[in-house]
Design a protein around this motif. Structure first.
Motif, short mmCIF file in Angstrom:
data_model
loop_
_atom_site.label_atom_id
_atom_site.label_comp_id
_atom_site.label_asym_id
_atom_site.label_seq_id
_atom_site.Cartn_x
_atom_site.Cartn_y
_atom_site.Cartn_z
N VAL A 1 34.67 26.41 41.56
CA VAL A 1 34.18 27.53 42.34
C VAL A 1 34.20 28.77 41.46
CG1 VAL A 1 36.46 28.08 43.30
CG2 VAL A 1 34.41 28.81 44.51
N TRP A 2 33.20 29.63 41.64
CA TRP A 2 33.22 30.96 41.02
C TRP A 2 33.79 31.89 42.08
CZ3 TRP A 2 32.65 31.68 36.03
CH2 TRP A 2 31.97 30.72 35.29
N ALA A 3 35.01 32.33 41.89
CA ALA A 3 35.72 33.10 42.91
C ALA A 3 35.80 34.58 42.53
CB ALA A 3 37.14 32.54 43.08
N PRO A 4 35.51 35.47 43.48
CA PRO A 4 35.61 36.91 43.18
C PRO A 4 37.06 37.31 42.95
CG PRO A 4 35.11 36.56 45.50
CD PRO A 4 35.09 35.21 44.84
N LEU A 5 37.27 38.14 41.94
CA LEU A 5 38.63 38.59 41.61
C LEU A 5 39.27 39.37 42.74
CD1 LEU A 5 38.23 39.65 37.90
CD2 LEU A 5 39.81 37.93 38.79
N ASP A 6 38.47 40.01 43.56
CA ASP A 6 39.04 40.82 44.63
C ASP A 6 39.22 40.02 45.93
OD1 ASP A 6 36.40 40.53 45.26
OD2 ASP A 6 35.98 42.67 45.48
N GLY A 7 38.96 38.73 45.89
CA GLY A 7 39.09 37.90 47.07
C GLY A 7 40.49 37.35 47.24
N ASP A 8 40.70 36.67 48.34
CA ASP A 8 41.97 36.00 48.62
C ASP A 8 41.90 34.59 48.01
OD1 ASP A 8 44.47 35.40 49.60
OD2 ASP A 8 43.72 34.81 51.58
N LEU A 9 42.36 34.48 46.78
CA LEU A 9 42.19 33.24 46.03
C LEU A 9 43.29 32.23 46.34
CD1 LEU A 9 41.34 34.85 42.59
CD2 LEU A 9 39.76 34.03 44.34
N PRO A 10 42.92 30.96 46.56
CA PRO A 10 43.91 29.91 46.81
C PRO A 10 44.52 29.41 45.50
CG PRO A 10 41.72 29.00 47.00
CD PRO A 10 41.55 30.47 46.72
N ILE B 1 49.49 32.28 38.93
CA ILE B 1 48.09 32.47 38.55
C ILE B 1 47.56 33.76 39.16
CG2 ILE B 1 45.74 31.55 38.76
CD1 ILE B 1 47.40 30.09 36.67
N ARG B 2 47.99 34.09 40.36
CA ARG B 2 47.57 35.35 40.99
C ARG B 2 47.98 36.53 40.11
NH1 ARG B 2 44.03 38.04 43.10
NH2 ARG B 2 43.72 36.59 44.78
N ARG B 3 49.20 36.51 39.56
CA ARG B 3 49.65 37.60 38.69
C ARG B 3 48.80 37.68 37.42
NH1 ARG B 3 54.55 35.82 40.68
NH2 ARG B 3 55.04 34.58 38.85
#
Length: 151
Positions: free
Chosen positions: A124-133, A138-140
């Protein structure tokens, strides 16, 4: 973004991992217009697995840069054309209780439209400002990357 990661910086990161007794692994942040590439593992259990960044274990006599290039290619078929920045790292214990250091780098690739997965179920191409699973570690890393590209 800063200039390409220098051989001296790669050598220092490798030396620190060795001195600290951690096995190095690498992860790659591939950005396409503010979205990052995340990979999904094959999931057969009742708990939904988190997404991960492409990466690899650093092989014997392999440099960090070589592992980044190889890992991205093996997991996605994308060709790394440059390693721009060391974004950050974190330590953890492997399933067999060995200390591991995962070093993350922002990379450029030749193209982003021909991904072929070899060991993962989806991407998936996930937006950096989204709520990523993703995991908190990895979030840090992604938060640090977002700050890097914003500043």
């Amino acid at each position: 973004m800063s200039a390409l990661v220098s051989e001296l910086e790669f050598a220092e990161l490798s030396r620190r991992a060795e001195v600290d007794g951690t096995a190095p692994r690498v992860g790659a942040i591939i950005d396409r217009e503010g979205k990052v590439l995340l990979l999904a593992r094959h999931d057969s259990g009742p708990i939904k697995a988190t997404l991960k960044l492409p990466g690899a274990t650093v092989g014997p006599r392999e440099s960090l840069a070589e592992a980044v290039v190889r890992g991205v290619y093996e997991e996605t078929s994308l060709v790394v054309t440059g390693i721009r920045h060391h974004v950050g790292d974190f330590d953890y214990l492997s399933p067999d209780a060995r200390p591991v250091r995962r070093l993350h780098f922002a990379v450029d690739v030749a193209a982003t439209d021909r991904i072929q997965l070899t060991a993962h179920a989806a991407y998936v191409w996930a937006p950096l400002d989204g709520d990523l699973p993703v995991t908190s570690s990895i979030r840090r890393i992604l938060d640090a990357y977002r700050e890097l590209v914003a500043g």
